[in-house]
Scaffold this motif. Sequence first.
Motif, short mmCIF file in Angstrom:
data_model
loop_
_atom_site.label_atom_id
_atom_site.label_comp_id
_atom_site.label_asym_id
_atom_site.label_seq_id
_atom_site.Cartn_x
_atom_site.Cartn_y
_atom_site.Cartn_z
N MET A 298 0.87 -1.17 0.00
CA MET A 298 0.00 0.00 0.00
C MET A 298 0.90 1.22 0.00
N VAL A 299 0.74 2.09 -0.99
CA VAL A 299 1.71 3.14 -1.26
C VAL A 299 1.01 4.49 -1.44
N ALA A 300 1.52 5.51 -0.77
CA ALA A 300 0.94 6.85 -0.87
C ALA A 300 1.89 7.85 -0.24
N CYS A 301 1.47 9.11 -0.23
CA CYS A 301 2.25 10.20 0.39
C CYS A 301 1.38 10.95 1.39
N GLY A 302 2.02 11.48 2.43
CA GLY A 302 1.33 12.36 3.37
C GLY A 302 0.11 11.74 4.01
N THR A 303 -0.97 12.51 4.06
CA THR A 303 -2.21 12.04 4.68
C THR A 303 -2.66 10.72 4.09
N ALA A 304 -2.57 10.56 2.78
CA ALA A 304 -3.02 9.31 2.14
C ALA A 304 -2.23 8.11 2.64
N SER A 305 -0.98 8.33 3.05
CA SER A 305 -0.18 7.21 3.55
C SER A 305 -0.72 6.70 4.88
N TYR A 306 -1.39 7.57 5.64
CA TYR A 306 -1.99 7.13 6.90
C TYR A 306 -3.26 6.32 6.64
N ALA A 307 -3.95 6.64 5.55
CA ALA A 307 -5.06 5.79 5.13
C ALA A 307 -4.53 4.40 4.77
N ALA A 400 -4.91 21.31 3.24
CA ALA A 400 -4.91 20.20 4.20
C ALA A 400 -6.14 19.32 3.96
N SER A 401 -5.92 18.06 3.72
CA SER A 401 -7.01 17.15 3.37
C SER A 401 -7.82 16.77 4.60
N THR A 402 -9.13 16.81 4.46
CA THR A 402 -10.05 16.39 5.52
C THR A 402 -11.07 15.41 4.97
N LYS A 403 -11.99 15.91 4.14
CA LYS A 403 -13.05 15.04 3.64
C LYS A 403 -12.49 13.96 2.71
N ALA A 404 -11.46 14.29 1.94
CA ALA A 404 -10.89 13.27 1.05
C ALA A 404 -10.26 12.14 1.86
N TYR A 405 -9.63 12.50 3.01
CA TYR A 405 -9.03 11.47 3.87
C TYR A 405 -10.10 10.55 4.45
N SER A 406 -11.20 11.14 4.92
CA SER A 406 -12.27 10.30 5.47
C SER A 406 -12.82 9.35 4.41
N CYS A 407 -12.92 9.83 3.18
CA CYS A 407 -13.38 8.94 2.11
C CYS A 407 -12.35 7.87 1.78
N GLN A 408 -11.06 8.20 1.92
CA GLN A 408 -10.02 7.19 1.74
C GLN A 408 -10.13 6.11 2.80
N LEU A 409 -10.43 6.51 4.05
CA LEU A 409 -10.64 5.51 5.08
C LEU A 409 -11.84 4.63 4.74
N GLY A 410 -12.90 5.26 4.23
CA GLY A 410 -14.05 4.49 3.78
C GLY A 410 -13.67 3.47 2.73
N ALA A 411 -12.80 3.86 1.82
CA ALA A 411 -12.32 2.94 0.80
C ALA A 411 -11.58 1.77 1.43
N MET A 412 -10.75 2.06 2.44
CA MET A 412 -10.01 0.99 3.11
C MET A 412 -10.96 -0.02 3.74
N SER A 484 -1.37 14.58 14.23
CA SER A 484 -0.12 15.33 14.37
C SER A 484 0.21 16.09 13.10
N LEU A 485 0.00 15.45 11.95
CA LEU A 485 0.28 16.11 10.67
C LEU A 485 -0.61 17.34 10.49
N LYS A 486 -1.89 17.23 10.81
CA LYS A 486 -2.79 18.36 10.63
C LYS A 486 -2.34 19.56 11.46
#
Length: 609
Positions: A298-307, A400-412, A484-486
């Motif tokens: 699973m590969v990403a950068c920044g906030t997406a990497s936490y997803a 700073a990503s918020t709603k996109a991150y929550s949707c990424q978690l939904g994808a996970m 912490s990132l936010k």
Amino acid sequence: MCGIVGYIGKNPAQSILIEGLKRLEYRGYDSAGIAIYNQEDINIMKTKGRLANLEEKLDGNHLEGTIGIGHTRWATHGAPSDHNSHPHASHNDKIVIVHNGIIENYMELRDELIEKGYAFKSETDTETVSHLVFDYYKESNDLFEAVMKAIKRLEGSYALGVLCKDNPEELIAARKDSPLIIGKGDGENFIASDIPAILEHTRDIYLLENGEAAVIKRDSIEIFDMEEKTVEKEIFHVDWDIASAEKGGYDHFMLKEIFEQPQVVKDTLLPRLTDKGVQLDDINLNKEDLDKINKIYMVACGTASYACLVGKYLLERVARVPVVAEVASEFRYREPILDENTLVIVVSQSGETADTLAALRMAKDAGARVMAVVNVVGSSIARDADDIFYTLAGPEIAVASTKAYSCQLGAMYLIAAHIAILKGKMSMEEYKELKDELMSIPDKIEKILDQQDAIKTLAEEYIAAKNVFYIGRGLDFAVCMEGSLKLKEIAYVHSEPYAAGELKHGPIALIEDDTLVFGIVTQEELNEKTISNLKEVKARGASIITIALEGNEKAKKISDHVIYVPRTHWMLTSILANIPQQLFAYYVSVGLGHDVDKPRNLAKSVTVE
């Protein structure tokens, strides 16, 4: 990283370019500029700083004309300055260019052009392109041919908009590894880095692919490949409204996007939840495919990497498959072991993130199967992947990503459940329990957002904190990393996330009086251990804010403040626990007087290394 807009038509270009740049300023805001042809010359106006600086400079210096290009910059080559701002002109101002991306061989080309007598006014790689195009143009007086010859010599990435003083009836566009679209109007046409820039004028879009270029006139659009053969493309019709890219009455885009989360999470989750299992329309992964896969990255950068980190925990625990989660900038350079039995899942809000896109292409070259989780339809990552999960977050304007991150978690959650069911590791009874909880998540997010005022009060109380630590275990540790990132991103407050069990291995030495510690305590089997760690930092003078599930009285006893989130399935706590962190970081940033939507040194879409 930068934003490009272009126009050719019958209306005054200046206002169209400026309005388009306003909707692209999230891509960069170190400087801005426009160039407009006035039937005699191409007039350029550009300046260091925000777009407002350019508007002030244009006040009283209106640029006449109905064809032009504009640019808002995030600096790569050369510090922010008037000279380094785009557009950049060639010798005698004959050719004028705007560019997003990085030309990796620009020094070699620059030296060659200097030897030919060209004088450079900036430190940018882009000015090299303007001179190179002119060098070819003077041989043939054919702008399109000159651009094609030039781009065949460029190494790196580019999205280009090109004007020529001798060709007042055409605008040339080209792209490689940087986003660029063409908007089709009635007697007018547009180019832009992103759809919101031109949505006020047209909903009919051509998505340029890598290696494509276009000749754009008022009444025609011709698209070509690198061999200069005509490319027939279908129009992509945009069905979302321009209002979705406006603030909608909120003080900042970030706050608006935080409060959009119940709806966008609902949009992402509910259509894919059926009584028979998870329906993933653009993912054609069956049991036979999974049986061949022996490795998942699973590969990403920044906030997406936490997803991705959340995805790793879930896939390993519920699907019982080994997963490695890595940041793309490391993954692509460490020669990972990839083959046809490897599944690589890449995650990106924009679908244009440079390191993630490079990782995807490396994986594809090695024969691996690639699944993409992206928010932008038609983006480079979406087009290159074998399977696609679209997070339906809509346009996200704040850096700073918020709603996109929550949707990424939904994808996970959905991908993990889908794979677990296919592998026989999740029964239909377990799925139905998870499905019911997933369907309730939007309402539970609403309940957390109702605590907005209380969280704002906490942010005001701790606004002077200089060092903040986030601690948690398991899935809660992934929540810590994003929280912490936010705080770093938008409030510029030093903060560090730590796995709570690692405190005694060094980090606890940093705890002193009035240090602020966030404890994330939503994984019930780990509660006792994390609360024990909170007691250790409390004994050393720390102030503690704990995010815990409703009814956790032990967390209340040890903490200075507790933010409760609704109880849910253990897999889903990350999405709920993260919402208070978003609000806390937002209100700290506002209280400190920072530009929440455009934090310093950052840009929304990181399309360069």
